[in-house]
Design an enzyme around this catalytic site. Structure first.
Site, PDB file in Angstrom:
ATOM      1  N   LYS A  41       5.842   4.530   4.640  1.00 17.67           N
ATOM      2  CA  LYS A  41       4.715   4.601   3.696  1.00 17.67           C
ATOM      3  C   LYS A  41       3.410   4.284   4.439  1.00 17.67           C
ATOM      4  CE  LYS A  41       5.524  -0.223   2.353  1.00 17.67           C
ATOM      5  NZ  LYS A  41       5.986  -1.128   1.291  1.00 17.67           N
ATOM      6  N   ARG A 135       7.264  -7.667 -10.159  1.00 18.70           N
ATOM      7  CA  ARG A 135       6.337  -6.586  -9.840  1.00 18.70           C
ATOM      8  C   ARG A 135       6.922  -5.337 -10.486  1.00 18.70           C
ATOM      9  NH1 ARG A 135       4.869  -5.186  -3.571  1.00 18.70           N
ATOM     10  NH2 ARG A 135       6.870  -4.128  -3.729  1.00 18.70           N
ATOM     11  N   TYR A 260     -26.046  -7.287  13.865  1.00 14.60           N
ATOM     12  CA  TYR A 260     -26.627  -7.565  12.543  1.00 14.60           C
ATOM     13  C   TYR A 260     -26.723  -9.066  12.282  1.00 14.60           C
ATOM     14  CZ  TYR A 260     -25.923  -2.703  11.001  1.00 14.60           C
ATOM     15  OH  TYR A 260     -25.956  -1.347  10.857  1.00 14.60           O
ATOM     16  N   MET A 308     -19.798  -1.139  11.304  1.00 17.20           N
ATOM     17  CA  MET A 308     -18.890  -0.114  10.790  1.00 17.20           C
ATOM     18  C   MET A 308     -18.310   0.723  11.921  1.00 17.20           C
ATOM     19  SD  MET A 308     -19.546   2.910   8.014  1.00 17.20           S
ATOM     20  CE  MET A 308     -20.146   1.830   6.731  1.00 17.20           C
TER      21      MET A 308
HETATM   22  C1  LIG Z   1       7.032  -1.855   2.042  1.00 11.59           C
HETATM   23  C2  LIG Z   1       8.383  -2.060   1.497  1.00 11.59           C
HETATM   24  C3  LIG Z   1       9.471  -2.343   2.340  1.00 11.59           C
HETATM   25  C4  LIG Z   1       9.305  -2.616   3.824  1.00 11.59           C
HETATM   26  O1  LIG Z   1       8.749  -3.916   3.992  1.00 11.59           O
HETATM   27  P1  LIG Z   1       8.565  -4.580   5.439  1.00 11.59           P
HETATM   28  O2  LIG Z   1       8.276  -5.991   5.135  1.00 11.59           O
HETATM   29  O3  LIG Z   1       7.430  -3.890   6.104  1.00 11.59           O
HETATM   30  O4  LIG Z   1       9.844  -4.384   6.171  1.00 11.59           O
HETATM   31  C5  LIG Z   1      10.729  -2.394   1.776  1.00 11.59           C
HETATM   32  N1  LIG Z   1      10.901  -2.211   0.442  1.00 11.59           N
HETATM   33  C6  LIG Z   1       9.885  -1.971  -0.400  1.00 11.59           C
HETATM   34  C7  LIG Z   1      10.153  -1.802  -1.850  1.00 11.59           C
HETATM   35  C8  LIG Z   1       8.590  -1.904   0.086  1.00 11.59           C
HETATM   36  O5  LIG Z   1       7.577  -1.678  -0.752  1.00 11.59           O
END
Ligand SMILES: *Cc1c(COP(=O)(O)O)cnc(C)c1O
Length: 376
Positions: A41, A135, A260, A308
């Site tokens: 992801k 969650r 800055y 930036m």
């Molecule tokens: C992002 C995620 C993972 C991987 O997590 P890491 O800590 O990067 O290994 C696994 N399961 C779910 C549901 C996630 O959202």
């Protein structure tokens, strides 16, 4: 983009060693003694999801996970043929995307259940139970009725999962979550759901696998970065090096204000190097006046406000630094993802995913640059 075309771009890049990602994946599978779902992801944590997934697939990895249906569809369009699990929900308008790209969504609440039921038998899904993260996920009592409804609609419940809230911090709540997950799996099976796949472990969770688990879902460790403070005892190596070069050197007198707000004031005759990388590229602005990068293996401190597009470093103590010299901002001899994150008060996940989309990803395999991912 071709490797040669890189010359058209400023020399700020993320070098990604695909051989290391593959080696990390192998080490993690050996450690877990389970097949892995490679979590790619957020553009594979900034490493370039398409290149990473294709390299892993060529090495034998058959399962990937993304957060969003659109991330999964992009992988499919890039030629990934393995199973692609969508972890973070989907919306009714995305059902055609799931179907066309043959993605496997996680059904985790009444909304996603309704959308899946409306989509009908063309979907295969995993169901998610909330065991303590609070969650996404069904409560324990909602899980079996949801699976029953999916089965009645002809939708295959191919797997069940949960997500661990504290595996990188505390073993005790993790054990409670895993007990609840085992109870949920038992309830599904008692209701006649085969649920061939079951998974709970993120990177840190690899240290807490149970015999009921058939898969694990590491992300961070795949990229060679261990979670902290708790991590499984497995050797991985970072796959990414964020580099830039010295664009300009300036000799300044004591009292000169730098960047800055004049937050850095030279205390001595100083040499300041301007680097063509800024917070839009992934240097946290919170690194203003904090932290150091590496030039020729030596650390040079950040001087003043991170901008930036540009960052300044104090190279007074490295008089041989020249314009054009390479600077390692993350990885290599530079700070690790965790060091960079610590200076900014964040974590390694954010340090990696903050690398800007305008930074080309140079994908290396067999020791040479094999491909470049760039939006320009
Ligand atoms: C992002 C995620 C993972 C991987 O997590 P890491 O800590 O990067 O290994 C696994 N399961 C779910 C549901 C996630 O959202």
């Amino acid at each position: 983009m071709s490797v040669a075309a890189l010359a058209r771009l400023r020399p700020t890049r993320a070098h990604v060693d695909l051989d290391r990602v593959v080696a990390n994946w192998r080490a993690l599978e050996t450690f877990a003694r389970l097949p892995l779902v490679a979590v790619v992801k957020a553009d594979a944590y900034g490493h370039g999801a398409e290149a990473v997934a294709r390299a892993l697939e060529a090495a034998g990895c058959g399962r990937f996970a993304v957060a969003l249906p659109e991330e999964g569809a992009a992988l499919r369009a890039a030629g990934v043929v393995g199973e692609i699990l969508v972890l973070a929900g989907f919306w009714p308008g995305q059902v055609p995307l799931l179907r066309d790209a043959r993605l496997v969504p996680v059904v985790s609440n009444a909304e996603t259940l309704r959308a899946a039921l409306a989509a009908g038998a063309e979907l295969r899904v995993h169901v998610k139970v909330d065991t303590g993260m609070t969650r996404l996920g069904f409560d324990a009592g909602e899980l079996v009725p949801a699976a029953d409804a999916l089965r009645a609609a002809g939708i295959e419940v191919a797997g069940a999962m949960t997500h661990l809230a504290s595996a990188d911090e505390d073993a005790a709540p993790t054990a409670i979550q895993l007990d609840r997950f085992d109870e949920a799996l038992a309830a599904l099976r008692a209701a006649g759901h085969a649920v061939p796949l079951a998974h709970a472990a993120n990177s840190a969770g690899l240290a807490f696998l149970r015999p009921t688990h058939t898969l694990a879902r590491p992300g961070l460790l795949l990229y060679g970065v261990p979670p902290r403070p708790l991590a499984p005892d497995v050797a991985v190596r970072p796959a990414l090096r964020l580099v830039t070069c010295v664009a300009q050197l300036r000799d300044v007198a004591p009292g000169a204000a730098v960047s800055y707000g004049g937050r850095f004031v030279a205390q001595r005759a100083s040499r300041i190097a301007t680097l063509p990388i800024g917070y839009a590229d992934g240097v946290p602005r919170a690194n203003t006046g904090r932290g150091a990068f590496a030039i020729g293996g030596r650390r040079v401190p950040v001087a003043g406000t991170v901008c930036m597009d540009l960052t300044l470093v104090d190279v007074t103590d490295c008089p041989d630094v020249r314009e054009g010299d390479e600077v390692e901002v993350m990885g290599g001899a530079g700070p690790s993802a965790w060091e960079l994150a610590d200076w900014a008060g964040t974590n390694a996940w954010q340090a990696l995913t903050a690398i800007g989309s305008r930074v080309p990803r140079v994908h290396e395999a067999g020791g040479t640059a094999a491909a470049v991912g760039s939006r320009y």
